[in-house]
Design a protein around this motif. Structure first.
Motif, PDB file in Angstrom:
ATOM      1  N   GLY A  56      24.361 -31.852 -27.353  1.00  0.00           N
ATOM      2  CA  GLY A  56      24.589 -30.909 -28.438  1.00  0.00           C
ATOM      3  C   GLY A  56      24.051 -29.530 -28.124  1.00  0.00           C
ATOM      4  N   ALA A  57      24.548 -28.559 -28.858  1.00  0.00           N
ATOM      5  CA  ALA A  57      24.057 -27.186 -28.795  1.00  0.00           C
ATOM      6  C   ALA A  57      23.913 -26.713 -30.233  1.00  0.00           C
ATOM      7  CB  ALA A  57      25.031 -26.299 -28.026  1.00  0.00           C
ATOM      8  N   HIS A  58      23.100 -25.706 -30.445  1.00  0.00           N
ATOM      9  CA  HIS A  58      22.839 -25.238 -31.800  1.00  0.00           C
ATOM     10  C   HIS A  58      23.247 -23.777 -31.959  1.00  0.00           C
ATOM     11  CE1 HIS A  58      20.446 -28.873 -31.579  1.00  0.00           C
ATOM     12  NE2 HIS A  58      20.516 -28.908 -32.897  1.00  0.00           N
ATOM     13  N   LEU A  59      23.709 -23.456 -33.174  1.00  0.00           N
ATOM     14  CA  LEU A  59      24.270 -22.144 -33.453  1.00  0.00           C
ATOM     15  C   LEU A  59      23.973 -21.770 -34.898  1.00  0.00           C
ATOM     16  CD1 LEU A  59      26.369 -20.039 -32.196  1.00  0.00           C
ATOM     17  CD2 LEU A  59      28.098 -21.344 -33.411  1.00  0.00           C
ATOM     18  N   HIS A  60      23.575 -20.513 -35.124  1.00  0.00           N
ATOM     19  CA  HIS A  60      23.450 -20.038 -36.508  1.00  0.00           C
ATOM     20  C   HIS A  60      24.831 -20.057 -37.157  1.00  0.00           C
ATOM     21  CE1 HIS A  60      19.600 -18.000 -35.224  1.00  0.00           C
ATOM     22  NE2 HIS A  60      19.244 -18.578 -36.360  1.00  0.00           N
ATOM     23  N   PRO A  61      24.928 -20.392 -38.426  1.00  0.00           N
ATOM     24  CA  PRO A  61      26.240 -20.437 -39.082  1.00  0.00           C
ATOM     25  C   PRO A  61      26.729 -19.050 -39.510  1.00  0.00           C
ATOM     26  CG  PRO A  61      24.551 -21.171 -40.590  1.00  0.00           C
ATOM     27  CD  PRO A  61      23.871 -20.921 -39.269  1.00  0.00           C
ATOM     28  N   THR A  62      26.812 -18.126 -38.549  1.00  0.00           N
ATOM     29  CA  THR A  62      27.286 -16.771 -38.831  1.00  0.00           C
ATOM     30  C   THR A  62      28.372 -16.391 -37.832  1.00  0.00           C
ATOM     31  OG1 THR A  62      25.678 -15.716 -37.366  1.00  0.00           O
ATOM     32  CG2 THR A  62      25.004 -16.043 -39.664  1.00  0.00           C
ATOM     33  N   HIS A  63      29.238 -15.479 -38.243  1.00  0.00           N
ATOM     34  CA  HIS A  63      30.297 -15.001 -37.344  1.00  0.00           C
ATOM     35  C   HIS A  63      29.704 -14.245 -36.165  1.00  0.00           C
ATOM     36  CE1 HIS A  63      33.731 -16.140 -39.759  1.00  0.00           C
ATOM     37  NE2 HIS A  63      33.052 -15.754 -40.837  1.00  0.00           N
ATOM     38  N   ARG A  64      28.613 -13.553 -36.392  1.00  0.00           N
ATOM     39  CA  ARG A  64      27.980 -12.777 -35.322  1.00  0.00           C
ATOM     40  C   ARG A  64      27.559 -13.682 -34.164  1.00  0.00           C
ATOM     41  NH1 ARG A  64      22.631 -11.948 -34.400  1.00  0.00           N
ATOM     42  NH2 ARG A  64      22.119 -10.250 -33.020  1.00  0.00           N
ATOM     43  N   CYS A  65      26.879 -14.778 -34.476  1.00  0.00           N
ATOM     44  CA  CYS A  65      26.422 -15.688 -33.422  1.00  0.00           C
ATOM     45  C   CYS A  65      27.590 -16.413 -32.761  1.00  0.00           C
ATOM     46  CB  CYS A  65      25.415 -16.685 -33.989  1.00  0.00           C
ATOM     47  SG  CYS A  65      23.819 -15.922 -34.363  1.00  0.00           S
ATOM     48  N   LEU A  66      28.612 -16.739 -33.539  1.00  0.00           N
ATOM     49  CA  LEU A  66      29.805 -17.356 -32.970  1.00  0.00           C
ATOM     50  C   LEU A  66      30.483 -16.402 -31.982  1.00  0.00           C
ATOM     51  CD1 LEU A  66      31.915 -19.612 -32.809  1.00  0.00           C
ATOM     52  CD2 LEU A  66      33.018 -18.569 -34.797  1.00  0.00           C
ATOM     53  N   ASP A  67      30.617 -15.131 -32.359  1.00  0.00           N
ATOM     54  CA  ASP A  67      31.227 -14.139 -31.473  1.00  0.00           C
ATOM     55  C   ASP A  67      30.411 -13.946 -30.197  1.00  0.00           C
ATOM     56  OD1 ASP A  67      33.291 -13.771 -33.272  1.00  0.00           O
ATOM     57  OD2 ASP A  67      32.397 -11.975 -34.180  1.00  0.00           O
ATOM     58  N   LEU A  68      29.089 -13.866 -30.354  1.00  0.00           N
ATOM     59  CA  LEU A  68      28.228 -13.702 -29.179  1.00  0.00           C
ATOM     60  C   LEU A  68      28.344 -14.898 -28.241  1.00  0.00           C
ATOM     61  CD1 LEU A  68      24.984 -12.237 -30.807  1.00  0.00           C
ATOM     62  CD2 LEU A  68      26.459 -11.098 -29.152  1.00  0.00           C
ATOM     63  N   ALA A  69      28.328 -16.101 -28.793  1.00  0.00           N
ATOM     64  CA  ALA A  69      28.424 -17.300 -27.965  1.00  0.00           C
ATOM     65  C   ALA A  69      29.778 -17.374 -27.262  1.00  0.00           C
ATOM     66  CB  ALA A  69      28.203 -18.541 -28.824  1.00  0.00           C
ATOM     67  N   THR A  70      30.833 -16.964 -27.954  1.00  0.00           N
ATOM     68  CA  THR A  70      32.167 -16.989 -27.360  1.00  0.00           C
ATOM     69  C   THR A  70      32.273 -15.966 -26.234  1.00  0.00           C
ATOM     70  OG1 THR A  70      33.086 -17.661 -29.489  1.00  0.00           O
ATOM     71  CG2 THR A  70      34.625 -16.810 -27.858  1.00  0.00           C
ATOM     72  N   ARG A  71      31.786 -14.749 -26.468  1.00  0.00           N
ATOM     73  CA  ARG A  71      31.850 -13.702 -25.440  1.00  0.00           C
ATOM     74  C   ARG A  71      31.036 -14.062 -24.209  1.00  0.00           C
ATOM     75  NH1 ARG A  71      29.609  -8.710 -27.531  1.00  0.00           N
ATOM     76  NH2 ARG A  71      29.508  -9.575 -29.591  1.00  0.00           N
ATOM     77  N   ARG A  72      29.896 -14.678 -24.424  1.00  0.00           N
ATOM     78  CA  ARG A  72      29.016 -15.042 -23.308  1.00  0.00           C
ATOM     79  C   ARG A  72      29.424 -16.351 -22.632  1.00  0.00           C
ATOM     80  NH1 ARG A  72      23.465 -13.909 -26.597  1.00  0.00           N
ATOM     81  NH2 ARG A  72      23.565 -11.649 -26.520  1.00  0.00           N
ATOM     82  N   LYS A  73      30.452 -17.017 -23.178  1.00  0.00           N
ATOM     83  CA  LYS A  73      30.894 -18.319 -22.670  1.00  0.00           C
ATOM     84  C   LYS A  73      29.753 -19.327 -22.681  1.00  0.00           C
ATOM     85  CE  LYS A  73      34.469 -16.164 -20.071  1.00  0.00           C
ATOM     86  NZ  LYS A  73      34.898 -15.579 -18.860  1.00  0.00           N
ATOM     87  N   ALA A  74      28.975 -19.287 -23.763  1.00  0.00           N
ATOM     88  CA  ALA A  74      27.788 -20.123 -23.877  1.00  0.00           C
ATOM     89  C   ALA A  74      28.104 -21.570 -24.223  1.00  0.00           C
ATOM     90  CB  ALA A  74      26.844 -19.536 -24.934  1.00  0.00           C
ATOM     91  N   PHE A  75      29.239 -21.825 -24.869  1.00  0.00           N
ATOM     92  CA  PHE A  75      29.559 -23.197 -25.252  1.00  0.00           C
ATOM     93  C   PHE A  75      29.702 -24.099 -24.027  1.00  0.00           C
ATOM     94  CE2 PHE A  75      30.925 -20.995 -29.126  1.00  0.00           C
ATOM     95  CZ  PHE A  75      30.301 -21.774 -30.084  1.00  0.00           C
ATOM     96  N   GLY A  76      30.446 -23.647 -23.035  1.00  0.00           N
ATOM     97  CA  GLY A  76      30.637 -24.447 -21.827  1.00  0.00           C
ATOM     98  C   GLY A  76      29.344 -24.713 -21.092  1.00  0.00           C
ATOM     99  N   ARG A  77      28.502 -23.690 -20.991  1.00  0.00           N
ATOM    100  CA  ARG A  77      27.220 -23.860 -20.300  1.00  0.00           C
ATOM    101  C   ARG A  77      26.282 -24.769 -21.073  1.00  0.00           C
ATOM    102  NH1 ARG A  77      27.692 -18.453 -19.556  1.00  0.00           N
ATOM    103  NH2 ARG A  77      26.085 -18.002 -21.095  1.00  0.00           N
ATOM    104  N   ALA A  78      26.166 -24.545 -22.376  1.00  0.00           N
ATOM    105  CA  ALA A  78      25.218 -25.319 -23.174  1.00  0.00           C
ATOM    106  C   ALA A  78      25.626 -26.788 -23.276  1.00  0.00           C
ATOM    107  CB  ALA A  78      25.096 -24.714 -24.566  1.00  0.00           C
ATOM    108  N   LEU A  79      26.929 -27.026 -23.366  1.00  0.00           N
ATOM    109  CA  LEU A  79      27.409 -28.399 -23.506  1.00  0.00           C
ATOM    110  C   LEU A  79      27.717 -29.044 -22.157  1.00  0.00           C
ATOM    111  CD1 LEU A  79      29.741 -27.789 -26.557  1.00  0.00           C
ATOM    112  CD2 LEU A  79      27.494 -28.886 -26.567  1.00  0.00           C
ATOM    113  N   ARG A  80      27.592 -28.260 -21.094  1.00  0.00           N
ATOM    114  CA  ARG A  80      27.819 -28.713 -19.716  1.00  0.00           C
ATOM    115  C   ARG A  80      29.204 -29.331 -19.553  1.00  0.00           C
ATOM    116  NH1 ARG A  80      21.895 -31.221 -18.237  1.00  0.00           N
ATOM    117  NH2 ARG A  80      20.792 -29.270 -18.527  1.00  0.00           N
TER     118      ARG A  80
END
Length: 101
Positions: A56-80
């Motif tokens: 699992g990975a954790h994310l604040h329930p805000t559009h700002r954090c979702l946008d940042l995670a998407t731009r940084r491609k953090a989902f793939g890295r965090a979830l491996r």
């Protein structure tokens, strides 16, 4: 490092890092997401109860954090996971949660 147990034997608080803004926060203030493998893509699925299997990975329930995670491609890295990701379930959760704070 966790704080010592209280009288109840539980830890005082569980802290996780948001994959969007990279700030540490209490686990109850974040949304856990997991990757569920579909036929050709991985679906990033919100896990509000924290019971789905897998990494699992954790994310604040805000559009700002979702946008940042998407731009940084953090989902793939965090979830491996590699390959295409379907974020529609997470986007829908953010739409339900209210303002774009």
């Amino acid at each position: 490092m966790a704080r010592p147990p209280r009288e109840t034997g539980r830890l005082d608080e569980v802290v996780r890092t948001c994959i969007g803004c990279r700030q540490r926060a209490d686990k109850t203030n974040l949304v856990r997401v997991v990757a569920v493998q579909e036929s050709t893509t991985s679906v990033v699925t919100p896990d509000p109860r924290g019971t789905l299997p897998g990494r699992g990975a954790h994310l604040h329930p805000t559009h700002r954090c979702l946008d940042l995670a998407t731009r940084r491609k953090a989902f793939g890295r965090a979830l491996r996971i590699e390959g295409p990701l379907d974020l529609s379930a997470v986007v829908a959760l953010m739409e339900e949660s209210g303002p774009t704070a």
